[in-house]
Design a protein around this motif. Sequence first.
Motif, PDB file in Angstrom:
ATOM      1  N   MET A  10       0.843  -1.161   0.000  1.00  0.00           N
ATOM      2  CA  MET A  10       0.000   0.000   0.000  1.00  0.00           C
ATOM      3  C   MET A  10       0.894   1.231   0.000  1.00  0.00           C
ATOM      4  N   ALA A  11       0.635   2.129  -0.918  1.00  0.00           N
ATOM      5  CA  ALA A  11       1.413   3.366  -0.985  1.00  0.00           C
ATOM      6  C   ALA A  11       0.463   4.535  -1.158  1.00  0.00           C
ATOM      7  N   MET A  12       0.855   5.683  -0.666  1.00  0.00           N
ATOM      8  CA  MET A  12       0.075   6.890  -0.867  1.00  0.00           C
ATOM      9  C   MET A  12       1.028   8.001  -1.222  1.00  0.00           C
ATOM     10  N   SER A  13       0.528   8.997  -1.866  1.00  0.00           N
ATOM     11  CA  SER A  13       1.376  10.135  -2.194  1.00  0.00           C
ATOM     12  C   SER A  13       0.581  11.413  -2.026  1.00  0.00           C
ATOM     13  N   ALA A  14       1.289  12.498  -1.851  1.00  0.00           N
ATOM     14  CA  ALA A  14       0.653  13.810  -1.752  1.00  0.00           C
ATOM     15  C   ALA A  14       1.546  14.811  -2.450  1.00  0.00           C
ATOM     16  N   ARG A  28       3.891   1.594   4.218  1.00  0.00           N
ATOM     17  CA  ARG A  28       3.450   1.216   5.560  1.00  0.00           C
ATOM     18  C   ARG A  28       4.532   1.462   6.597  1.00  0.00           C
ATOM     19  N   ASP A  29       5.784   1.256   6.219  1.00  0.00           N
ATOM     20  CA  ASP A  29       6.878   1.388   7.180  1.00  0.00           C
ATOM     21  C   ASP A  29       7.138   2.827   7.609  1.00  0.00           C
ATOM     22  N   ASN A  30       6.956   3.766   6.715  1.00  0.00           N
ATOM     23  CA  ASN A  30       7.289   5.149   7.062  1.00  0.00           C
ATOM     24  C   ASN A  30       6.126   6.106   6.879  1.00  0.00           C
ATOM     25  N   ALA A  31       4.912   5.587   6.806  1.00  0.00           N
ATOM     26  CA  ALA A  31       3.747   6.432   6.527  1.00  0.00           C
ATOM     27  C   ALA A  31       3.567   7.530   7.572  1.00  0.00           C
ATOM     28  N   ALA A  32       3.685   7.195   8.847  1.00  0.00           N
ATOM     29  CA  ALA A  32       3.465   8.203   9.888  1.00  0.00           C
ATOM     30  C   ALA A  32       4.474   9.337   9.775  1.00  0.00           C
ATOM     31  N   SER A  33       5.723   8.997   9.544  1.00  0.00           N
ATOM     32  CA  SER A  33       6.757  10.014   9.401  1.00  0.00           C
ATOM     33  C   SER A  33       6.545  10.843   8.139  1.00  0.00           C
ATOM     34  N   SER A  34       6.150  10.202   7.052  1.00  0.00           N
ATOM     35  CA  SER A  34       5.928  10.915   5.793  1.00  0.00           C
ATOM     36  C   SER A  34       4.748  11.874   5.894  1.00  0.00           C
ATOM     37  N   VAL A  35       3.675  11.442   6.541  1.00  0.00           N
ATOM     38  CA  VAL A  35       2.520  12.323   6.707  1.00  0.00           C
ATOM     39  C   VAL A  35       2.893  13.475   7.640  1.00  0.00           C
ATOM     40  N   ALA A  36       3.667  13.200   8.671  1.00  0.00           N
ATOM     41  CA  ALA A  36       4.122  14.270   9.565  1.00  0.00           C
ATOM     42  C   ALA A  36       4.967  15.288   8.797  1.00  0.00           C
ATOM     43  N   ASP A  37       5.806  14.808   7.882  1.00  0.00           N
ATOM     44  CA  ASP A  37       6.581  15.727   7.031  1.00  0.00           C
ATOM     45  C   ASP A  37       5.647  16.644   6.247  1.00  0.00           C
ATOM     46  N   LEU A  38       4.583  16.058   5.686  1.00  0.00           N
ATOM     47  CA  LEU A  38       3.623  16.838   4.906  1.00  0.00           C
ATOM     48  C   LEU A  38       2.882  17.852   5.770  1.00  0.00           C
ATOM     49  N   VAL A  39       2.508  17.444   6.977  1.00  0.00           N
ATOM     50  CA  VAL A  39       1.803  18.365   7.888  1.00  0.00           C
ATOM     51  C   VAL A  39       2.699  19.562   8.206  1.00  0.00           C
ATOM     52  N   LEU A  99      -3.817   7.849  12.989  1.00  0.00           N
ATOM     53  CA  LEU A  99      -3.643   9.212  13.489  1.00  0.00           C
ATOM     54  C   LEU A  99      -3.004   9.208  14.874  1.00  0.00           C
ATOM     55  N   ARG A 100      -3.421   8.270  15.723  1.00  0.00           N
ATOM     56  CA  ARG A 100      -2.827   8.171  17.064  1.00  0.00           C
ATOM     57  C   ARG A 100      -1.345   7.826  16.986  1.00  0.00           C
ATOM     58  N   ARG A 101      -0.997   6.863  16.135  1.00  0.00           N
ATOM     59  CA  ARG A 101       0.400   6.455  15.973  1.00  0.00           C
ATOM     60  C   ARG A 101       1.235   7.618  15.416  1.00  0.00           C
ATOM     61  N   MET A 102       0.677   8.306  14.421  1.00  0.00           N
ATOM     62  CA  MET A 102       1.388   9.430  13.820  1.00  0.00           C
ATOM     63  C   MET A 102       1.601  10.546  14.851  1.00  0.00           C
ATOM     64  N   ALA A 103       0.551  10.879  15.620  1.00  0.00           N
ATOM     65  CA  ALA A 103       0.655  11.962  16.603  1.00  0.00           C
ATOM     66  C   ALA A 103       1.649  11.615  17.699  1.00  0.00           C
TER      67      ALA A 103
END
Length: 108
Positions: A1-5, A16-27, A42-46
Amino acid sequence: MAMSAQRSGARCQATRDNAASSVADLVEAARPTAVMGIGSFLRRMAQQAADDGRDFSSIKAVPISGEIMTARMLEHLRDNLARCGATDVHLSSSYGCTESGVGWVPSV
């Protein structure tokens, strides 16, 4: 599973391995006022963002869907967002709104 922004020509690939860190970078880069997602992610990322000293102070609303969020889970999310500078965040949680025909129901 991959996502991009994308924002201003920049692209971030998340797995999946770095999604939380990548989304945090985007935020941090995009400074959105709202972030939406599945509660456990969201809890894991926060929590990871708070541990890393991230700046999420732009976030004012977090619509959550896809799973049930208990009061304790919402409190955990709110506490970690506050550690990231997002101190006045409206959390709303909804589960199964397609099946039930119910829209967003605010949570504290």
